[in-house]
Scaffold this motif. Structure first.
Motif, PDB file in Angstrom:
ATOM      1  N   UNK A 271       2.862  -3.434   1.920  1.00  0.00           N
ATOM      2  CA  UNK A 271       1.972  -3.664   0.780  1.00  0.00           C
ATOM      3  C   UNK A 271       2.492  -2.936  -0.457  1.00  0.00           C
ATOM      4  N   UNK A 272       2.980  -1.705  -0.259  1.00  0.00           N
ATOM      5  CA  UNK A 272       3.507  -0.939  -1.388  1.00  0.00           C
ATOM      6  C   UNK A 272       4.725  -1.631  -1.989  1.00  0.00           C
ATOM      7  N   UNK A 273       5.597  -2.148  -1.124  1.00  0.00           N
ATOM      8  CA  UNK A 273       6.773  -2.860  -1.625  1.00  0.00           C
ATOM      9  C   UNK A 273       6.372  -4.101  -2.412  1.00  0.00           C
ATOM     10  N   UNK A 274       5.389  -4.829  -1.898  1.00  0.00           N
ATOM     11  CA  UNK A 274       4.916  -6.015  -2.623  1.00  0.00           C
ATOM     12  C   UNK A 274       4.342  -5.623  -3.979  1.00  0.00           C
ATOM     13  N   UNK A 275       3.557  -4.516  -3.993  1.00  0.00           N
ATOM     14  CA  UNK A 275       2.989  -4.057  -5.258  1.00  0.00           C
ATOM     15  C   UNK A 275       4.073  -3.612  -6.230  1.00  0.00           C
ATOM     16  N   UNK A 276       5.086  -2.941  -5.698  1.00  0.00           N
ATOM     17  CA  UNK A 276       6.183  -2.495  -6.561  1.00  0.00           C
ATOM     18  C   UNK A 276       6.979  -3.675  -7.099  1.00  0.00           C
TER      19      UNK A 276
ATOM     20  N   UNK B 111      -4.117  -0.803   1.143  1.00  0.00           N
ATOM     21  CA  UNK B 111      -4.187  -1.060  -0.289  1.00  0.00           C
ATOM     22  C   UNK B 111      -3.063  -0.334  -1.011  1.00  0.00           C
ATOM     23  N   UNK B 112      -2.637  -0.916  -2.149  1.00  0.00           N
ATOM     24  CA  UNK B 112      -1.633  -0.297  -3.018  1.00  0.00           C
ATOM     25  C   UNK B 112      -1.975  -0.658  -4.449  1.00  0.00           C
ATOM     26  N   UNK B 113      -1.964   0.340  -5.325  1.00  0.00           N
ATOM     27  CA  UNK B 113      -2.296   0.130  -6.722  1.00  0.00           C
ATOM     28  C   UNK B 113      -1.025   0.033  -7.547  1.00  0.00           C
ATOM     29  N   UNK B 114      -1.048  -0.856  -8.542  1.00  0.00           N
ATOM     30  CA  UNK B 114       0.127  -1.098  -9.364  1.00  0.00           C
ATOM     31  C   UNK B 114       0.430   0.059 -10.295  1.00  0.00           C
ATOM     32  N   UNK B 115       1.661   0.035 -10.842  1.00  0.00           N
ATOM     33  CA  UNK B 115       2.115   1.059 -11.764  1.00  0.00           C
ATOM     34  C   UNK B 115       2.470   0.405 -13.095  1.00  0.00           C
TER      35      UNK B 115
ATOM     36  N   UNK C 225      -0.821  -1.449 -13.758  1.00  0.00           N
ATOM     37  CA  UNK C 225      -1.667  -0.307 -13.412  1.00  0.00           C
ATOM     38  C   UNK C 225      -3.110  -0.665 -13.136  1.00  0.00           C
ATOM     39  N   UNK C 226      -3.613  -1.776 -13.666  1.00  0.00           N
ATOM     40  CA  UNK C 226      -4.989  -2.150 -13.420  1.00  0.00           C
ATOM     41  C   UNK C 226      -5.179  -3.061 -12.233  1.00  0.00           C
ATOM     42  N   UNK C 227      -4.109  -3.356 -11.505  1.00  0.00           N
ATOM     43  CA  UNK C 227      -4.168  -4.291 -10.386  1.00  0.00           C
ATOM     44  C   UNK C 227      -4.152  -3.525  -9.070  1.00  0.00           C
ATOM     45  N   UNK C 228      -4.828  -4.079  -8.063  1.00  0.00           N
ATOM     46  CA  UNK C 228      -4.853  -3.504  -6.719  1.00  0.00           C
ATOM     47  C   UNK C 228      -4.536  -4.613  -5.727  1.00  0.00           C
ATOM     48  N   UNK C 229      -3.524  -4.380  -4.900  1.00  0.00           N
ATOM     49  CA  UNK C 229      -3.114  -5.341  -3.886  1.00  0.00           C
ATOM     50  C   UNK C 229      -3.593  -4.849  -2.523  1.00  0.00           C
TER      51      UNK C 229
END
Length: 606
Positions: free
Chosen positions: A61-66, A267-271, A275-279
């Motif tokens: 999930x973190x990789x997808x968010x990144x 869950x992983x939050x965007x940077x 930054x306002x998105x949560x995957x």
């Protein structure tokens, strides 16, 4: 003590002091330790596997968010470069700079820039330049008036910085305002805005590409919990707002569904721009950890079976393999002590019966071969010594018969008398078959006798320096005929071309428990190539020539072993230097050593 009169405790104690008892006790201890270790391993492995599965999901999930953050950052970088474009800046800040035709051309160029941004990434659905100074919105499709309330709704997003992520009508927009000074924006508002609307279908395709299974779901939330995009949301009967609220404070957590089914939520939050998105990825708990549970049950059963199998196998190995091997090992130790008469007996008809039979045959044959090889070695050495000796004996005779004939023709009977007397002593020495080893003093005397004979022939052109033998070397036992052939080599080969001024020098030295006799000449016919060829022939066991220097070297090596014999080098006089190395009186030298070439050393080396 009588076994029947022992107490039960005494019998048990004595049993565990025996080899079998200690082995059984050891197996029992190992079994208990195995059970304890197995329990610890199972608990730790389950915990580690659980953490690994959770970590794998988190990384996914973190990789997808990144990836999404990186894609949006690339888009934002292009958006920022367009923010300072000359046409965009002049239209948005000083529209009066252009004439009307120039203004039209400038807006067309800006429209091309918007098309460039839309084609830069599949995530961008529409690029929009909002310029209140000219009251227009420019997109890749063309120019139109600003819709009512559009600029105001976008301006409200810049509360903290010059760029923002806005959610309008379920769509995601990347906004950038000019100027970029936060203090100016707060006081006066933006002069113009670049807005990039993201493509919802492209976002859904991106989420689908993350390997989401049919019974799993992946949801992209906005900054206020709204669902921007989702894959298989119908597979997860959960409250999306509850999921979003928990994801703000936890990265991994469990949630129970309406049918009391438990789900694992990651869950992983965007940077940066995301930054306002949560995957969020949602998976059924039983599906994620089913492998762990099956593995745990299988592992427990396997451990039990392994313990039982190991116990039975250990007992079987002890009785059928360990004892016979121990018996065979003890037999080999006795063979090392030369007990070749040892024979092993085995009562069972198994593999060890054949091994014991072959051991007995091997041990019997080994004893026979050792006896045969030892006797053959002695006979071979004796035969080789006799053969080498017979090859040396006739050398001197060939050269002196012609000399006697010449003297007889001249009528020099006195010289003939002296020469024949010397020759008689010479042949008496060389034909003394029963005496193969003599004191070095006798060998030197024989060499002097030979030198006296040669002096009658070559006194006009060759001078021989032959000092007395030191007392410490007189009684050294040596094979016969080891020095005279070296002198003969110097006369016949080293000084063959010398018509005058020839010199042969003999010297002695003792050092490091060894004696050295050196014979050197001042011959001028020795080339470096010839010297290297002589060295190779001297030290090559494959050379069949067994006369002269090679003959002497092999006899000395055969007699004393490696480290003795002859070494060759160039003399300071200019000719060949031959060094003969002999053992000292108190150095033990093997009487029977396999003949071969010794290592080449520089003369003077001890």
């Amino acid at each position: 003590m009588d076994q029947r009169r022992m107490s039960p405790g005494r019998r048990i104690l004595r049993f565990f002091h025996s080899l079998l008892g200690r082995s059984i006790l050891f197996l029992l201890c190992m079994m208990v330790l195995t059970l304890i270790a197995t329990g610890l391993v199972i608990v730790r492995s389950q915990r580690a596997l659980h953490d690994e599965i959770v970590l794998r999901n988190t990384n996914q999930v973190t990789d997808a968010s990144q990836q999404m953050s990186q894609a949006l950052d690339k888009i934002a970088s292009l958006q920022l470069s367009m923010l300072y474009d000359a046409d965009i800046n002049r239209l948005g800040v000083i529209p009066d700079y252009f004439s009307y035709p120039q203004s039209i051309f400038s807006m067309l160029r800006v429209s091309d820039h918007m098309s460039l941004i839309e084609n830069f990434s599949p995530l961008v659905e529409e690029a929009m330049f909002i310029a209140p100074s000219i009251g227009k919105v420019i997109t890749g499709r063309g120019v139109e008036d600003i819709p009512e309330g559009l600029f105001e709704s976008c301006s409200g997003a810049f509360s903290m910085q010059y760029r923002a992520l806005s959610h309008r009508d379920g769509a995601i927009c990347l906004l950038m305002a000019y100027p970029t000074y936060l203090s100016y924006l707060r006081e006066n508002g933006p002069s113009y805005i670049l807005s990039l609307k993201l493509d919802g279908k492209a976002l859904s395709s991106f989420l689908s590409a993350q390997g989401v299974l049919d019974d799993e779901a992946m949801v992209l939330f906005g900054s206020e919990g709204e669902v921007l995009s989702a894959v298989h949301p119908e597979a997860v009967p959960l409250d999306t707002m509850e999921i979003y609220e928990k994801s703000l404070s936890q990265d991994v957590f469990d949630m129970r569904g309406q049918g009391r089914e438990t789900f694992l939520v990651t869950a992983a939050r965007g940077q940066d721009m995301a930054g306002g998105l949560t995957l969020v990825k949602i998976q059924p708990y039983d599906h994620v950890f089913s492998v762990l549970r099956r593995q745990s049950r299988s592992f427990n059963l396997l451990i039990v079976l392994l313990i039982l199998a190991n116990l039975l196998y250990a007992l079987h190995v002890f009785n059928t393999i360990h004892r016979p091997i121990r018996k065979l090992s003890e037999a080999f130790r006795q063979v090392e002590q030369e007990h070749f008469e040892l024979r092993l007996h085995h009562t069972r008809d198994d593999d060890f019966a054949g091994i014991y039979h072959r051991f007995n045959a091997m041990n019997r044959r080994l004893g026979e071969l050792i006896d045969q090889v030892y006797i053959q070695k002695i006979h071979t050495q004796q035969a080789e010594l006799r053969q080498l000796q017979s090859q040396i004996n006739p050398h001197f005779l060939y050269n002196n018969l012609f000399m006697i004939r010449s003297l007889a023709q001249l009528g020099d009977t006195e010289t003939i008398e002296t020469l024949t007397e010397d020759l008689g002593e010479y042949f008496r020495y060389v034909t003394r078959v029963g005496e193969q080893v003599v004191p070095l003093e006798k060998e030197i005397a024989h060499a002097r006798n030979y030198a006296a004979i040669q002096d009658m022939r070559f006194s006009s052109r060759i001078t021989l320096t032959f000092p007395e033998l030191p007392d410490a070397m007189r009684d050294v036992p040596v094979p016969r005929l080891i020095l005279q052939p070296i002198l003969e080599n110097a006369y016949q080969h080293g000084l063959k071309t010398k018509t005058s001024g020839g010199l042969i020098r003999v010297s002695y030295e003792s050092a490091g428990g060894k004696h050295r006799i050196t014979v050197e000449d001042n011959g001028d016919g020795l080339t470096d190539g010839t010297l290297e060829e002589l060295k190779r022939a001297l030290n090559d066991p494959g050379v069949l020539e067994t006369t002269g220097l090679i003959n002497i070297h092999r006899r000395l090596v055969l007699k004393y072993g490696e480290g003795y014999g002859l070494t060759l080098s160039r003399s300071d006089l200019g000719g060949l230097r031959v060094c003969m190395w002999l053992p000292g009186m108190h150095e033990d030298a093997p009487e029977h050593v396999n003949g071969g070439a010794g290592g080449t050393r520089v003369c003077g080396e001890s």
